[in-house]
Design an enzyme around this catalytic site. Sequence first.
Site, PDB file in Angstrom:
ATOM      1  N   HIS A 124      -9.846 -31.319 -33.770  1.00 55.61           N
ATOM      2  CA  HIS A 124     -11.206 -31.750 -34.130  1.00 55.61           C
ATOM      3  C   HIS A 124     -11.190 -33.122 -34.812  1.00 55.61           C
ATOM      4  O   HIS A 124     -12.127 -33.890 -34.703  1.00 55.61           O
ATOM      5  CB  HIS A 124     -11.863 -30.709 -35.047  1.00 55.61           C
ATOM      6  N   CYS A 162      -4.948 -36.825 -33.640  1.00 55.13           N
ATOM      7  CA  CYS A 162      -5.479 -35.963 -34.703  1.00 55.13           C
ATOM      8  C   CYS A 162      -6.008 -36.891 -35.792  1.00 55.13           C
ATOM      9  O   CYS A 162      -6.214 -38.081 -35.540  1.00 55.13           O
ATOM     10  CB  CYS A 162      -4.445 -34.953 -35.204  1.00 55.13           C
ATOM     11  N   GLY A 163      -6.252 -36.365 -36.981  1.00 57.23           N
ATOM     12  CA  GLY A 163      -6.835 -37.209 -38.021  1.00 57.23           C
ATOM     13  C   GLY A 163      -5.925 -38.369 -38.384  1.00 57.23           C
ATOM     14  O   GLY A 163      -6.346 -39.529 -38.406  1.00 57.23           O
ATOM     15  N   MET A 216       0.516 -34.253 -35.229  1.00 55.60           N
ATOM     16  CA  MET A 216       0.831 -34.232 -33.789  1.00 55.60           C
ATOM     17  C   MET A 216       2.247 -34.744 -33.545  1.00 55.60           C
ATOM     18  O   MET A 216       3.013 -34.152 -32.769  1.00 55.60           O
ATOM     19  CB  MET A 216      -0.167 -35.091 -33.014  1.00 55.60           C
ATOM     20  N   HIS A 268      12.437 -49.765 -26.644  1.00 50.58           N
ATOM     21  CA  HIS A 268      13.709 -49.298 -27.198  1.00 50.58           C
ATOM     22  C   HIS A 268      13.855 -47.778 -27.184  1.00 50.58           C
ATOM     23  O   HIS A 268      14.973 -47.280 -27.058  1.00 50.58           O
ATOM     24  CB  HIS A 268      13.862 -49.779 -28.644  1.00 50.58           C
ATOM     25  N   ARG A 300      21.780 -50.567 -23.564  1.00 49.36           N
ATOM     26  CA  ARG A 300      22.226 -49.942 -24.815  1.00 49.36           C
ATOM     27  C   ARG A 300      21.169 -48.995 -25.375  1.00 49.36           C
ATOM     28  O   ARG A 300      21.494 -48.025 -26.073  1.00 49.36           O
ATOM     29  CB  ARG A 300      22.589 -51.008 -25.849  1.00 49.36           C
TER      30      ARG A 300
HETATM   31  C1  RB5 Z   1      -7.171 -31.836 -39.703  1.00 46.01           C
HETATM   32  O1  RB5 Z   1      -8.005 -31.722 -40.808  1.00 46.01           O
HETATM   33  C2  RB5 Z   1      -6.042 -32.791 -39.978  1.00 46.01           C
HETATM   34  O2  RB5 Z   1      -5.153 -32.228 -40.892  1.00 46.01           O
HETATM   35  C3  RB5 Z   1      -5.335 -33.155 -38.697  1.00 46.01           C
HETATM   36  O3  RB5 Z   1      -6.243 -33.745 -37.828  1.00 46.01           O
HETATM   37  C4  RB5 Z   1      -4.187 -34.142 -38.812  1.00 46.01           C
HETATM   38  O4  RB5 Z   1      -4.551 -35.263 -39.544  1.00 46.01           O
HETATM   39  C5  RB5 Z   1      -2.896 -33.582 -39.219  1.00 46.01           C
HETATM   40  O5  RB5 Z   1      -1.866 -34.241 -39.260  1.00 46.01           O
END
Ligand code: RB5
Length: 157
Positions: free
Chosen positions: A18, A76-77, A82, A109, A143
């Site tokens: 989200h 993500c935020g 991620m 790299h 390399r």
């Molecule tokens: C969600 O609130 C937030 O924690 C997520 O999007 C992200 O930033 C996590 O690393």
Amino acid sequence: MHPSNRDSVTRFHIGSDHGGVTLRRVLVDLLQASGHQVASITGPEGATESVDYPDVAVAVCRRVVDDPGALGLLVCGSGQGMAMTANRLPGIRAALLADVASARLAREHNDANVICLGERVLGVEVAKELLHAFLRASFQGGRHQRRVDKVMAAGEG
Ligand code: RB5
């Protein structure tokens, strides 16, 4: 961001939680308008539908591993969650893109196959520029291939 000779058509698996859904939508549109292929999109329809970023990262990374040549794009935020999750999956080299030089080097790299962006810490134009810098670049091999092989073997055995 039309693919040039150096910027060949790439197939993407894309996901967000989200916290990244707005930037995800912008980048999906940009990639499609630029002639790249969006093979899958994972994540909520809107920012009010809360999901857990590891679930999205795992689903997208599995698709990337099963689709040689494809790249993953995770938003993500902050991009941090991620990237942390993606790098736990065998076969994934995820890079959190925060500046143009490291975006380029993540490909030249490190041959990153997943790129992570943070919607809450980047402006849209900066995020586009980071994506463009990565896509313009090419893995340099030599390399760097030896080092990438060591990255992929790290933690095994
Ligand atoms: C969600 O609130 C937030 O924690 C997520 O999007 C992200 O930033 C996590 O690393």
